[in-house]
Scaffold this active site. Structure first.
Site, PDB file in Angstrom:
ATOM      1  N   TYR A 189       6.017  -3.600   9.489  1.00  0.00           N
ATOM      2  CA  TYR A 189       7.306  -4.475   9.053  1.00  0.00           C
ATOM      3  C   TYR A 189       8.363  -4.077  10.045  1.00  0.00           C
ATOM      4  O   TYR A 189       9.326  -4.948  10.111  1.00  0.00           O
ATOM      5  CB  TYR A 189       7.759  -3.786   7.816  1.00  0.00           C
ATOM      6  CG  TYR A 189       7.040  -4.470   6.535  1.00  0.00           C
ATOM      7  CD1 TYR A 189       5.628  -4.878   6.602  1.00  0.00           C
ATOM      8  CD2 TYR A 189       7.787  -4.658   5.339  1.00  0.00           C
ATOM      9  CE1 TYR A 189       5.084  -5.436   5.509  1.00  0.00           C
ATOM     10  CE2 TYR A 189       7.293  -5.538   4.410  1.00  0.00           C
ATOM     11  CZ  TYR A 189       5.935  -5.966   4.333  1.00  0.00           C
ATOM     12  OH  TYR A 189       5.403  -6.472   3.403  1.00  0.00           O
ATOM     13  N   LYS A 240      -6.973   1.957   7.626  1.00  0.00           N
ATOM     14  CA  LYS A 240      -7.881   1.443   8.433  1.00  0.00           C
ATOM     15  C   LYS A 240      -8.205   2.201   9.714  1.00  0.00           C
ATOM     16  O   LYS A 240      -8.161   1.452  10.856  1.00  0.00           O
ATOM     17  CB  LYS A 240      -7.445  -0.079   8.678  1.00  0.00           C
ATOM     18  CG  LYS A 240      -8.689  -0.877   9.045  1.00  0.00           C
ATOM     19  CD  LYS A 240      -9.913  -1.389   8.193  1.00  0.00           C
ATOM     20  CE  LYS A 240     -10.855  -2.273   8.608  1.00  0.00           C
ATOM     21  NZ  LYS A 240     -11.943  -2.454   7.569  1.00  0.00           N
ATOM     22  N   ASP A 272     -10.181  -1.786   2.741  1.00  0.00           N
ATOM     23  CA  ASP A 272     -10.897  -2.813   1.886  1.00  0.00           C
ATOM     24  C   ASP A 272     -11.691  -2.116   0.913  1.00  0.00           C
ATOM     25  O   ASP A 272     -12.044  -2.776  -0.174  1.00  0.00           O
ATOM     26  CB  ASP A 272     -11.693  -3.447   3.075  1.00  0.00           C
ATOM     27  CG  ASP A 272     -12.771  -2.553   4.160  1.00  0.00           C
ATOM     28  OD1 ASP A 272     -12.254  -1.242   4.182  1.00  0.00           O
ATOM     29  OD2 ASP A 272     -13.398  -2.979   4.953  1.00  0.00           O
ATOM     30  N   ASP A 296       1.808  -3.017   0.424  1.00  0.00           N
ATOM     31  CA  ASP A 296       2.351  -4.207  -0.260  1.00  0.00           C
ATOM     32  C   ASP A 296       1.080  -4.789  -1.067  1.00  0.00           C
ATOM     33  O   ASP A 296       1.433  -5.324  -2.056  1.00  0.00           O
ATOM     34  CB  ASP A 296       3.062  -4.934   0.838  1.00  0.00           C
ATOM     35  CG  ASP A 296       3.682  -6.330   0.137  1.00  0.00           C
ATOM     36  OD1 ASP A 296       4.407  -6.153  -0.732  1.00  0.00           O
ATOM     37  OD2 ASP A 296       3.198  -7.389   0.993  1.00  0.00           O
ATOM     38  N   ASP A 300       0.232  -5.038  -5.330  1.00  0.00           N
ATOM     39  CA  ASP A 300       0.182  -6.152  -6.376  1.00  0.00           C
ATOM     40  C   ASP A 300      -1.149  -6.296  -6.910  1.00  0.00           C
ATOM     41  O   ASP A 300      -0.987  -6.833  -8.037  1.00  0.00           O
ATOM     42  CB  ASP A 300       0.476  -7.608  -5.364  1.00  0.00           C
ATOM     43  CG  ASP A 300       2.090  -8.007  -5.177  1.00  0.00           C
ATOM     44  OD1 ASP A 300       2.840  -6.877  -5.555  1.00  0.00           O
ATOM     45  OD2 ASP A 300       2.486  -8.940  -4.862  1.00  0.00           O
TER      46      ASP A 300
END
Ligand code: IPM
Ligand code: MN
Length: 417
Positions: A189, A240, A272, A296, A300
């Site tokens: 970001y 990752k 994942d 993020d 959710d």
């Protein structure tokens, strides 16, 4: 609650909805003060309702803060300030200097949502084609950077009363209690370099480089270890590291810090696999530590375990200075103005404000108990309605929260008396 907003109301056109939410806060708040014990500690809370449903849920959270605070002998001063689309409308920028300055001077910031701008009853994605620095969402990134709130706490809790609201199987969701710790001001970001260019083939390219430094990882990892230690001492770091260099360093630093916390069981999952496991067997998780983008996405995703994003509070904290306390759901313009949204995420954010922002644990617990009590009494907003429960709107849910906080609060003809 006059502040910047009060001054601007006179000279500029404020969205009608925003004005009414402000008035409503005044009216209800002044009544609640009567029920208070004599206050002894004073705090200033910067209130930034922002856009869309922020204007519906924040007055509810302010009422809950004020009442719970007064019952604990706290005198809370609220200063309402514009942000996001509302600020663009008022002064032409999404984060006015005055909002940032007063937020910095406050003891905590209560934020609604920034996003689409609301025009009375028609919802327009008004700022979609604006340059980046003039988009409402930029205000959020600027506020986080300005207050240096690098750690984002997003608890995912399945209330026993709401287990039927889950999108998963009931026996999968039952008992889930996870704290997601998301790095908030670095990573992709906050990328350098980033931008648009053209490659040798003449092809347009957009790029944004993820990087994490050792000190950035250590900073957020320390927060996560300390929180895990106070919970069930299980920390799962999500990255990752098979592909991304930033993640490789992340994993190395988290592993090293683990040696300082022998009591905390550390595990590492690839993003994942973590996504899959959050759906398959979420109870295995206690504290999750991850970077800004993975955080993020999985917060959710995890919101669907309790079953509604309308239940999810959050805190954004720095080393010192005020934190930002905010429901995760955003401005939800399609739902705005109907009095149907769930204020519990905002109310639970108010509890986090007491706990992490003001270190007023008793007041935090009062709010959490009131939420639990309201659910025990069967009140549900539309997003969490199940057979045999009572459908209520946002305001009514707020009134029931106040009743649960203090049985002396009464409501007549829709107004608190
Ligand atoms: C969130 C939001 C923000 C984020 C956006 C609005 C910048 O999605 O708080 O989850 O990605 O941090
Ligand atoms: Mn998000």
């Amino acid at each position: 609650m006059a502040g910047a907003l009060g001054l601007h109301v006179i000279t500029t056109q404020l969205p009608i909805a925003f004005i009414s939410a402000t008035k409503q806060t005044f009216r209800r708040a002044s009544v609640i003060r009567c029920a208070a014990n004599p206050p002894n500690k004073r705090y200033t809370i910067a209130v930034l309702p922002g856009d869309g449903v922020g204007n519906e849920v924040i007055p509810v959270a302010v009422d809950a803060l004020r009442l719970a605070g007064s019952l604990e002998g706290l005198d809370l001063r609220f200063e309402e300030l514009p942000i996001g689309g509302a600020a663009l409308e008022l002064v032409g920028v999404p984060l006015p200097e005055e909002t940032l300055r007063k937020a910095k001077q406050s003891d905590a910031v209560l934020l609604g949502a920034v996003g689409w701008h609301v025009l009375i009853i028609v919802y327009l994605p008004k700022w979609d084609n604006s340059p980046k620095h003039l988009k409402p969402i930029t205000a959020l990134l600027q506020l986080r950077a300005g207050l240096e709130v690098f750690s984002n706490l997003r608890p995912i809790t399945v209330f026993p009363q709401l287990v039927d609201s889950t999108y998963l199987r009931k026996d999968t969701a039952e008992g889930v209690d996870i704290m997601i710790i998301r790095e908030l001001t670095g990573g992709i970001y906050n990328a350098h370099p980033r931008g648009f260019t053209t490659n040798e083939q003449g092809d347009e390219v957009g790029f944004c480089t993820e990087s994490y430094s050792a000190s950035e990882v250590d900073h957020i990892a320390r927060v996560a270890f300390d929180i895990a230690k106070q919970r069930r001492s299980k920390l799962c770091s999500v990255d990752k590291a098979t592909i991304l260099e930033g993640s490789m360093l992340w994993r190395k630093r988290v592993t090293a810090m683990g040696l300082e916390y022998p009591e905390v069981e550390v595990s590492h999952l690839l993003i994942d696999t973590a996504a899959m496991d959050l759906v398959r067997y979420p109870r295995q998780f206690d504290t999750i530590l991850t970077g800004v983008m993975f955080g993020d996405i999985i917060s959710d995703l995890a919101a669907m375990i309790p079953g509604s994003v309308g239940l999810l509070p959050s805190a954004a904290l720095g080393d010192s200075g005020p934190g930002i306390f905010e429901p995760v759901h955003g401005s939800a313009p399609k739902h705005y103005g109907k009095d149907t949204v769930n204020p519990l995420a905002a109310v639970l954010s108010a509890a986090m404000l007491f706990r992490y922002g003001l270190k007023e644990e008793n007041a935090a617990q009062r709010i959490e108990k009131a939420v639990s009590d309201v659910l025990d009494r069967g009140f549900r907003t539309r997003d969490i309605l199940t057979p045999g429960t009572t459908l209520v709107g946002c305001k009514r849910m707020g009134e029931e929260i106040l009743r649960s906080l203090d049985a002396r609060v009464s409501v007549s003809n829709g107004s608190l008396v």
